[in-house]
Design an enzyme around this catalytic site. Structure first.
Site, PDB file in Angstrom:
ATOM      1  CG  ASP A  12      46.322  53.784  33.123  1.00  0.00           C
ATOM      2  OD1 ASP A  12      46.293  52.616  33.533  1.00  0.00           O
ATOM      3  OD2 ASP A  12      47.076  54.674  33.599  1.00  0.00           O
ATOM      4  CG  ASP A  55      46.800  52.383  39.589  1.00  0.00           C
ATOM      5  OD1 ASP A  55      46.172  52.891  40.520  1.00  0.00           O
ATOM      6  OD2 ASP A  55      46.864  51.157  39.393  1.00  0.00           O
TER       7      ASP A  55
HETATM    8  C1  XBP Z   1      49.531  50.505  37.426  1.00  0.00           C
HETATM    9  C2  XBP Z   1      50.212  49.345  37.985  1.00  0.00           C
HETATM   10  C3  XBP Z   1      49.666  48.654  39.177  1.00  0.00           C
HETATM   11  C4  XBP Z   1      49.641  49.474  40.458  1.00  0.00           C
HETATM   12  C5  XBP Z   1      49.417  48.591  41.659  1.00  0.00           C
HETATM   13  O1  XBP Z   1      48.493  50.054  36.612  1.00  0.00           O
HETATM   14  O2  XBP Z   1      51.227  48.917  37.455  1.00  0.00           O
HETATM   15  O3  XBP Z   1      50.454  47.530  39.372  1.00  0.00           O
HETATM   16  O4  XBP Z   1      50.892  50.116  40.650  1.00  0.00           O
HETATM   17  O5  XBP Z   1      48.248  47.849  41.528  1.00  0.00           O
HETATM   18  P1  XBP Z   1      47.677  51.016  35.538  1.00  0.00           P
HETATM   19  P2  XBP Z   1      48.215  46.266  41.800  1.00  0.00           P
HETATM   20  O6  XBP Z   1      48.449  52.311  35.362  1.00  0.00           O
HETATM   21  O7  XBP Z   1      47.628  50.200  34.281  1.00  0.00           O
HETATM   22  O8  XBP Z   1      46.306  51.232  36.131  1.00  0.00           O
HETATM   23  O9  XBP Z   1      48.904  46.040  43.102  1.00  0.00           O
HETATM   24  O10 XBP Z   1      46.749  45.897  41.820  1.00  0.00           O
HETATM   25  O11 XBP Z   1      48.938  45.605  40.660  1.00  0.00           O
HETATM   26 MG    MG Z   2      48.874  54.260  34.683  1.00  0.00          MG
END
Ligand code: XBP
Ligand code: MG
Length: 234
Positions: free
Chosen positions: A8, A10
């Site tokens: 993953d 973020d």
């Molecule tokens: C995390 C998310 C994302 C980010 C913001 O994704 O939910 O929406 O908060 O990014 P992951 P965007 O943990 O799966 O990487 O504004 O591009 O959606």
């Molecule tokens: Mg994440």
């Protein structure tokens, strides 16, 4: 036998959500909106996967209709928000979490295959990886599946199923790395054993069904048939 690691982005590769939150606020101010997301509010909104979806949820909470703020307006706001996010990332505001670069580089050198499964936008993945995993960055990852590549974001397993398809591997040949309950649900629904390293915005969540919950990846080692860590589980 473990052949690939699927990450993953973020919260897992780096603590990015404060960067996203600040970038959202910068885009709102720029657009003349009186929206300002503090940490407490963002924790609540964070349950919604995807930035555009999160903004729409907030508009609903404020009683702002789709006539007042259309999907096209949202998309434009999101482009601006992502530009602010890229700036923050390039300025070094979202460094990789402990152990992440070591694990990625050692696994790559040890011929484990690497992939990314995320619900964030591709531009954000590219910005983060180019800023933090220099000089080869994205070339380390054989498959990168992002939010716009799949019909449904996490907790749907779509992003993981797409990665497995791209790698042509079975779930029992891969390990997934996540920081959130939505991510864990997505990975386990795709049949993957999942290591969870909770992050700033997910540390209050529960992670039933995780193969292991660790504070970070600083001593995590994939082995031929599984994995090991000396750390006390979180
Ligand atoms: C995390 C998310 C994302 C980010 C913001 O994704 O939910 O929406 O908060 O990014 P992951 P965007 O943990 O799966 O990487 O504004 O591009 O959606
Ligand atoms: Mg994440």
């Amino acid at each position: 036998m473990i052949r690939a690691l699927i990450f993953d982005v973020d919260g897992t590769l780096a603590e990015t959500e404060e960067g996203h939150r600040r970038a959202f606020n910068a885009a709102f101010a720029e657009a003349g909106l009186d929206w300002a997301w503090d940490v407490e509010l963002y924790r609540e909104l964070y349950r919604v996967s995807g930035g555009k979806e999160r903004m729409r949820r907030y508009a609903d909470m404020r009683g702002v209709s789709a006539n007042e703020l259309s999907d096209a307006d949202m998309a434009e706001l999101h482009v601006r928000k992502n530009a602010h996010y890229a700036e923050l990332v390039r300025a070094g505001q979202c460094p990789l979490r402990p152990g992440v670069e070591r694990l990625i580089r050692a696994s790559h050198a040890g011929l484990l295959r690497l992939a990314i499964s995320t619900t964030t936008s591709r531009v954000n993945v590219v910005a983060l990886i180019e800023a933090t995993l220099r000089p080869d960055g994205l070339a380390l990852f054989e498959a990168v599946v992002s939010g716009e590549d799949v019909p449904a974001k996490k907790p749907s397993p779509d992003a993981y199923l797409r990665v497995l398809e791209a790698l042509a591997l079975r779930p029992d040949e891969c390990l997934a790395f996540e920081d959130s309950r939505n991510g864990l649900l997505a990975a386990t629904a795709a049949g993957l054993a999942t290591i969870v390293t909770p992050s700033l915005y997910t540390c209050h969540e529960t992670f039933d069904g995780a193969a292991m919950v660790l504070p970070d990846l600083s001593d995590f080692e994939p082995t031929v048939d599984g994995f090991a860590s000396q750390q006390v589980p979180a």
